[in-house]
Design an enzyme around this catalytic site. Structure first.
Site, PDB file in Angstrom:
ATOM      1  N   HIS A 190      10.505  11.931 -10.578  1.00  0.00           N
ATOM      2  CA  HIS A 190       9.624  12.890  -9.916  1.00  0.00           C
ATOM      3  C   HIS A 190      10.005  14.344 -10.187  1.00  0.00           C
ATOM      4  O   HIS A 190       9.292  15.253  -9.761  1.00  0.00           O
ATOM      5  CB  HIS A 190       9.634  12.648  -8.402  1.00  0.00           C
ATOM      6  CG  HIS A 190       8.843  11.452  -7.977  1.00  0.00           C
ATOM      7  ND1 HIS A 190       9.052  10.199  -8.506  1.00  0.00           N
ATOM      8  CD2 HIS A 190       7.833  11.314  -7.076  1.00  0.00           C
ATOM      9  CE1 HIS A 190       8.211   9.336  -7.939  1.00  0.00           C
ATOM     10  NE2 HIS A 190       7.458   9.989  -7.073  1.00  0.00           N
TER      11      HIS A 190
ATOM     12  N   HIS B 276     -19.710   1.059 -37.121  1.00  0.00           N
ATOM     13  CA  HIS B 276     -19.299   1.917 -35.997  1.00  0.00           C
ATOM     14  C   HIS B 276     -18.980   3.337 -36.447  1.00  0.00           C
ATOM     15  O   HIS B 276     -19.538   4.297 -35.918  1.00  0.00           O
ATOM     16  CB  HIS B 276     -18.071   1.324 -35.296  1.00  0.00           C
ATOM     17  CG  HIS B 276     -17.427   2.265 -34.325  1.00  0.00           C
ATOM     18  ND1 HIS B 276     -17.885   2.448 -33.044  1.00  0.00           N
ATOM     19  CD2 HIS B 276     -16.367   3.105 -34.458  1.00  0.00           C
ATOM     20  CE1 HIS B 276     -17.137   3.350 -32.431  1.00  0.00           C
ATOM     21  NE2 HIS B 276     -16.202   3.761 -33.268  1.00  0.00           N
TER      22      HIS B 276
ATOM     23  N   GLU C 189      -5.010  10.795 -10.258  1.00  0.00           N
ATOM     24  CA  GLU C 189      -4.755  12.132 -10.795  1.00  0.00           C
ATOM     25  C   GLU C 189      -5.662  12.473 -11.976  1.00  0.00           C
ATOM     26  O   GLU C 189      -6.217  13.578 -12.041  1.00  0.00           O
ATOM     27  CB  GLU C 189      -3.286  12.264 -11.224  1.00  0.00           C
ATOM     28  CG  GLU C 189      -2.288  12.175 -10.093  1.00  0.00           C
ATOM     29  CD  GLU C 189      -1.831  10.749  -9.796  1.00  0.00           C
ATOM     30  OE1 GLU C 189      -0.941  10.578  -8.947  1.00  0.00           O
ATOM     31  OE2 GLU C 189      -2.369   9.815 -10.427  1.00  0.00           O
TER      32      GLU C 189
ATOM     33  N   HIS D 156     -20.369   8.559 -36.947  1.00  0.00           N
ATOM     34  CA  HIS D 156     -20.555   7.270 -36.275  1.00  0.00           C
ATOM     35  C   HIS D 156     -22.046   6.962 -36.146  1.00  0.00           C
ATOM     36  O   HIS D 156     -22.686   7.344 -35.166  1.00  0.00           O
ATOM     37  CB  HIS D 156     -19.910   7.302 -34.894  1.00  0.00           C
ATOM     38  CG  HIS D 156     -18.442   7.576 -34.929  1.00  0.00           C
ATOM     39  ND1 HIS D 156     -17.929   8.841 -35.140  1.00  0.00           N
ATOM     40  CD2 HIS D 156     -17.371   6.745 -34.790  1.00  0.00           C
ATOM     41  CE1 HIS D 156     -16.599   8.788 -35.120  1.00  0.00           C
ATOM     42  NE2 HIS D 156     -16.241   7.529 -34.905  1.00  0.00           N
TER      43      HIS D 156
ATOM     44  N   LEU E 116     -12.724   9.127 -24.639  1.00  0.00           N
ATOM     45  CA  LEU E 116     -13.602   8.201 -23.932  1.00  0.00           C
ATOM     46  C   LEU E 116     -13.270   8.129 -22.444  1.00  0.00           C
ATOM     47  O   LEU E 116     -12.126   8.190 -22.033  1.00  0.00           O
ATOM     48  CB  LEU E 116     -13.516   6.809 -24.564  1.00  0.00           C
ATOM     49  CG  LEU E 116     -14.085   6.722 -25.984  1.00  0.00           C
ATOM     50  CD1 LEU E 116     -13.862   5.325 -26.562  1.00  0.00           C
ATOM     51  CD2 LEU E 116     -15.562   7.081 -26.002  1.00  0.00           C
TER      52      LEU E 116
END
Length: 687
Positions: free
Chosen positions: A497, A285, A435, A51, A141
């Protein structure tokens, strides 16, 4: 807690030999930036992948930070009081590698030539432990900026604990580069929001606002008002500024250092800057420029036509070795004075930064295990986990716990825990319903050093944090992940759950130790093992419902730490019952029922298959002898267990999602009964 710095009241910055920066001419800084561009395009071209766009677009930002502000020592990348630099947009790794090489780190031109090649120091994305000077592994990312929040948090808390008037031994900044992709990731919202709430003012992000991602111009899918977004988080926002002006970026960083909040510097840039035919577009990119465009770049920048050739005067301009050595020497002298004035604090600081445990750790752990044996409590293992934390916390001030808005359910607090708030240091973090952010932040804390972080949520929500768990395992860091409410035993909350596939899927992550204890003893051993492990992360998986204490002899107690052991043996056993967690009780009851019918059964508890697999072959064979049929019992998917029972064996498990009902009803409904286990055992032995 001590009297050192807080993030609101920093010690004044003094002008010293290590902080005086000689002003360089614009011509020199332009050449320094163009050196990054040249090395990035040459390395990507030679590798035929990579990149080049981001390194070429952020070159001046790199010069502004690294030449004007970034405090580091290339000769000693691990010097404690260095600033931390993270490249969250890790696909642009050649930016980092070029700066490390030019500044004087142990990263040679041959290493740059080996970009993206097998076993090189210059992997496709930066990897901690592989490249000198790389603080964290980035690429997914958003996680780099999340790690940076953890590092800034650790710096603040350590500073408050160890600094004393006149001895600011913990005093550094955390910088992160990021792009549009990082800000599109949901984790960026989680961690930026928390950083703003905690007012981590020594955290500075530099945003490469080039408006381009892989699919093209981002305005089709990313139109956030970034300034307003970060102002709403409580951040200081600077810009947009010209990201191709070293002076503008440097001035913005200086301004950011004066803020009482974290700072986002918005730098308007052109992706692929310097490539006359490709700059500003998505084609630059993630692909080599090609010979024709590289020739055009060299002509446009008036750059040497020889690949990987950097003039000596540019190396001199970039060289940070002398400045770094002076900064470290100055800090070492200060720390020597600190040691004389505060010897106990200095010794404790050094122990923690080495990641070593106190000398009485094993004694404390053994006493806690003995107490579990003496008490013989029937309690939920989540409560046993809290008891284990309580037993270890008094000798482990490095514990930094937390929960994603479930502290009262996960039970990760302890008597002496103090909640972290804005301006109020502590040792327990209310992460809120974040989380993924929690897991990645605690990875940053672990990478910074000085703490053993752990954070908790329900096991089913491990899915939200999964990639941060994977990154912790990849980086081999001591980051602890606590998961409670581990199965259909959760009951009425239902299949959304109730974890079914989670334990088995976590076992598939390399270098991640997973513990699912059956009682108080195994819970205490699991905590001890996770804390003692320095070369990787662990999950600690606990029940909501009460589980009975299991009787064991001394040999069995000693073998719990091996991950799997014989809990109950029988002479001339005809079948081996293997179980984990809440199902160990069922295995024991089934063994009793089989014994009543004249069928001898061995019960093996296997709280950590990962740890068991690392034992010697002779030990594993002693626990699971060849030739004896096996039945595995776990309230989860069955596929994993066939590695232990073989195709001729049997597994009592769940290969559907759960249901909403009281836990005892569910266990019976899904076949977790003595009668079903006995039938399976008889089936495998042909009885």
């Amino acid at each position: 807690m001590g009297y050192g710095q807080t993030h609101r009241h920093r010690f004044p910055i003094k002008t010293t030999a290590s902080t005086v920066i000689l002003m360089k001419s614009t011509q020199t800084t332009t050449l320094m930036a163009n050196a990054i561009r040249a090395l990035a395009m040459d390395a990507v071209q030679q590798a035929n992948s990579g990149h080049p766009g981001m390194p070429m677009g952020m070159a001046e930002i790199g010069v502004a930070l690294w030449d004007k502000h970034y405090r580091h020592n290339p000769a000693n990348p691990g010097w404690f009081n260095r600033d931390r630099f993270l490249l969250s947009n890790g696909h642009g790794s050649m930016l980092h590698y070029a700066m490390l090489h030019l500044a004087g780190y142990d990263l040679t031109m041959d290493d740059l030539r080996a970009f993206r090649q097998l076993h090189s120091k210059t992997a496709g994305h930066p990897e901690v432990g592989i490249t000198p000077g790389v603080e964290t592994t980035t690429g997914p990312l958003g996680q780099g900026i999340a790690n940076s929040v953890g590092m800034a948090l650790a710096e603040w808390l350590l500073g408050y604990e160890f600094n004393r008037p006149g001895y600011d031994v913990v005093d550094h900044y955390t910088y992160a580069f990021l792009g549009d992709g990082c800000l599109m990731e949901g984790i960026s919202h989680e961690v930026a929001s928390l950083a703003g709430t905690l007012r981590l003012n020594k955290l500075i992000w530099l945003y490469d606002d080039n408006g381009i991602s892989i699919d093209g111009r981002v305005e089709g899918w990313f139109t956030d008002d970034t300034r307003k977004r970060f102002e709403a988080y409580g951040w200081n926002v600077i810009g947009q500024i010209d990201g191709h002006s070293v002076t503008a970026v440097s001035d913005a960083i200086a301004q950011a250092k004066e803020s009482d909040r974290p700072t986002l510097i918005m730098c308007k840039t052109i992706i692929g800057k310097g490539a006359p035919n490709l700059e500003g577009g998505d084609k630059v990119h993630g692909a080599p420029l090609g010979d024709k465009e590289i020739a055009a770049v060299r002509q446009h920048l008036l750059w040497d036509p020889i690949p990987f050739d950097i003039p000596g005067e540019i190396y001199e301009a970039w060289d940070a070795k002398a400045r770094g050595a002076a900064a470290e020497a100055e800090w070492n002298a200060k720390f020597a004075e600190y040691r004389g004035a505060h010897p106990e604090l200095a010794a404790e600081f050094e122990r923690r930064m080495k990641g070593e445990l106190p000398g009485n750790f094993q004694q404390t752990l053994d006493a806690a295990i003995a107490a579990c044996v003496e008490k013989r409590e029937t309690i939920a293992t989540r409560k046993a986990s809290q008891n284990a934390i309580q037993a270890l916390a008094p000798i482990l001030p490095e514990f930094l716990g937390g929960s994603a808005d479930l502290t009262g359910s996960n039970l990760t607090n302890w008597k002496e825990s103090v909640a972290v708030r804005s301006g109020i240091p502590g040792n327990h973090i209310n992460y809120g319903v974040r989380e993924f952010g929690m897991a990645a932040i605690q990875n940053g804390v672990a990478l910074h050093g000085g703490f053993i972080p752990f954070g908790a949520t329900f096991l089913t929500f491990s899915d939200y944090s999964r990639n941060a768990l994977r990154m912790a395992a990849l980086m081999k860091i001591r980051s602890l992940f606590v998961f409670t409410h581990d199965s259909i035993g959760l009951g009425e909350d239902g299949p959304t759950h109730q974890s079914v596939e989670h334990v088995s899927s976590l076992r598939l992550i390399p270098n991640l130790d997973n513990w699912r204890p059956c009682d108080t003893v195994e819970s205490q051993v699991a905590w001890g093992a996770a804390v003692q492990r320095k070369d990787g992360p662990s999950t600690l998986i606990f029940s909501r419902q009460n589980l009975p204490f299991m009787e064991r002899d001394a040999a069995a107690i000693a073998n719990v730490a091996k991950g799997g052991y014989v809990l109950r043996d029988a002479q001339d056993a005809k079948v081996v019952l293997i179980a984990t967690g809440s199902e160990v009780e069922l295995a024991v009851k089934a063994a009793d029922a089989l014994a009543a019918e004249g069928i001898a059964a061995r019960v093996v508890s296997m709280p950590s298959t990962d740890v068991f697999e690392r034992q010697e072959a002779s030990y594993k064979a002693s626990v699971l002898p060849r030739g004896i049929p096996r039945v595995a019992i776990e309230a989860g998917v069955t596929d994993f267990w066939y590695k232990y029972v073989g195709l001729e064996g049997a597994v009592v498990g769940i290969d559907t999602f759960g249901e909403s009902a009281p836990a005892p009803v569910l266990f019976k409904h899904f076949g977790f009964t003595v009668e079903n286990v006995v039938a399976k055992a008889k089936g495998v032995i042909g009885a």
